[in-house]
Design a protein around this motif. Sequence first.
Motif, short mmCIF file in Angstrom:
data_model
loop_
_atom_site.label_atom_id
_atom_site.label_comp_id
_atom_site.label_asym_id
_atom_site.label_seq_id
_atom_site.Cartn_x
_atom_site.Cartn_y
_atom_site.Cartn_z
N LEU A 1 12.02 27.74 47.40
CA LEU A 1 10.94 27.70 46.43
C LEU A 1 10.68 26.29 45.90
O LEU A 1 9.53 25.94 45.62
N ARG B 1 11.73 40.39 45.75
CA ARG B 1 10.77 39.36 46.16
C ARG B 1 9.38 39.65 45.58
O ARG B 1 8.64 38.72 45.22
N VAL C 1 6.30 32.68 47.98
CA VAL C 1 7.57 33.39 47.86
C VAL C 1 7.95 34.05 49.18
O VAL C 1 9.12 34.03 49.58
#
Length: 599
Positions: A92, A327, A313
């Motif tokens: 990320l 997620r 993501v």
Amino acid sequence: MSPEVGLLLVCMLGVGFLAQWIAWRVKLPAILFLLLAGILLGPVTRVVQPDSLLGPLLFPVVSLAVSLILFEGSLTLRFSELPDIGRAVRGLVTYGAVIAVAMLGVAAHYLAGLRWEVALLFGALTCVTGPTVIAPMLRTVRPNARIANTLRWEGIVIDPLGALFAVLVYEAIVSHQQNHAVGVFFALVACGAGIGLFAAWLLAFFLRRQMIPEYLQNYGALVAVLLAFTLSNVMTHESGLLAVTVMGIALGNMRGVHIDDILDFKENLTTVLVSSLFILLAARLAWPLPDGMLWGGTAVFIVAQLVVRPVTVAIATIGSSLNWRERALIAWVAPRGIIAAAVSAVFALKLDSLGLAGARDLVPLVFILIIGTVVVQSATAGPLARWLKVAEPDATGVLIYGADLAARRVARALLEAGFRVIVADEHWPSIQRARMEGLSTFYGHPATAYAERHLGLTGIGRLLAMSPHRERNALACVYYRQEFGRGRIYRLRIEDTHEAHDRTRLGGYLLAPALFAADMTHERFNERLVDGWLIKSTRLTPTFDWPNFIEQYGSNTVLLFGVEERGALRVASVKRELEPRPGWLVIALVPPQRLRPHA
């Protein structure tokens, strides 16, 4: 300065404090209330007009404030923590952030009409989240530990990295706008980085050798940051922000440099600066917004929320241990915060002074994204977490302040009963022993600013203050009374004489209900453990109820906790005498001579 101007500045500080206080009460990011206050004072009522209020000082004041905010943010980045933050977080904050910058830039260009240079700067500014907006949201949403840790670490790490990336993009724009060659850009970066590194080394040199007294260290650090910023700008135009960012990262990663006090001071100063700066900058927003900006900004927000974050993501978490439900929630939660709002304002001012078309559209677009993400995600993240079944149940976990023998034995009993337990203490040898016993620990006082950033309280809903320090126990109780509620904090009394004497008794508002029996103190609890008393957990049945337990182990048995059949924890205290029932799990301190199995 006229009295009216002074009164206006003081009132603006008061409004900033009020916005921060409301945010603390309702557990929402303060940035939302600060921006709304600025909009009300500026575009709506015209009470505050920053350009006429500060005149030529507006740009220097904003620039210096942003330099301190960037330094404070970058000071928290620790390279040693990067390998331990997990594959999802690394994704990320690295290639995931690059993807987000590119996609946000494309959206800003095509949907809001920004020039490519400004659009890419918008992407760099808004790829960050930050702990100041993530932490309050996590307290409200209460996701499971893996989600909370991922989002918290992403905010901590990407904050300074995103600031550095935004500064580099800005420097590239300035070099291009002034028709400088690529070599000038690299020279600008080299100058800013060089001055930042030198300033960090010089400050560390004085701090290591204690050449600056402690009471002047915060003052000296403040002067060093502002001097590095100004000197870098003088030597190479517009390189100051890069210098202070590099300075913070370098100083934060140097060994043997005690910066905790400096960091605390900078955090307190940043709170004042952010509160004032956000109101000031929001008050400068033009109203009505430029043509098409409201609809364009709304479209950018929708794309950022529904496309950019989920794609980022999905790619960044490939190969991680997160399941699809986790997620999905991470893909929904990405509120923008301090860095985006503060840095966008100073960049817009600087680019506008260079005559770059569309520079003035940067700030309203950033503010629209900030308000949209904070409002929408604060309202929907909780229900979404429950629908995805990734929200923690009621906060049943326990935070124990203290890590000596009594605290560790209590923590072990609660852990074996199925509760999440965190043991916090400033005494390192005690924390080491707790870790060796398999307990989750936090090294430090749980009521510090450091704990606010690093102590994950997901699933934690009670405090047991069990350290041998009466005043520190009281501090922890006062601090967590608002967090957990008045009825969910307890403390173990220290000495009978201290409690009884009016000259030493703390005020009632500083105290919490005393744990366990009326005559139980910290010293007595530890003495009994040393003498062989044990903490025993037993499930009561209709044939072996609480009276049978007392008969089995003795009338001097001390009831500590009761766990109901449905799993609710009951804490024994002087204000709540428990009456254990069949089906309960009772946790009690029993004398050694009575330790024998019941028939």
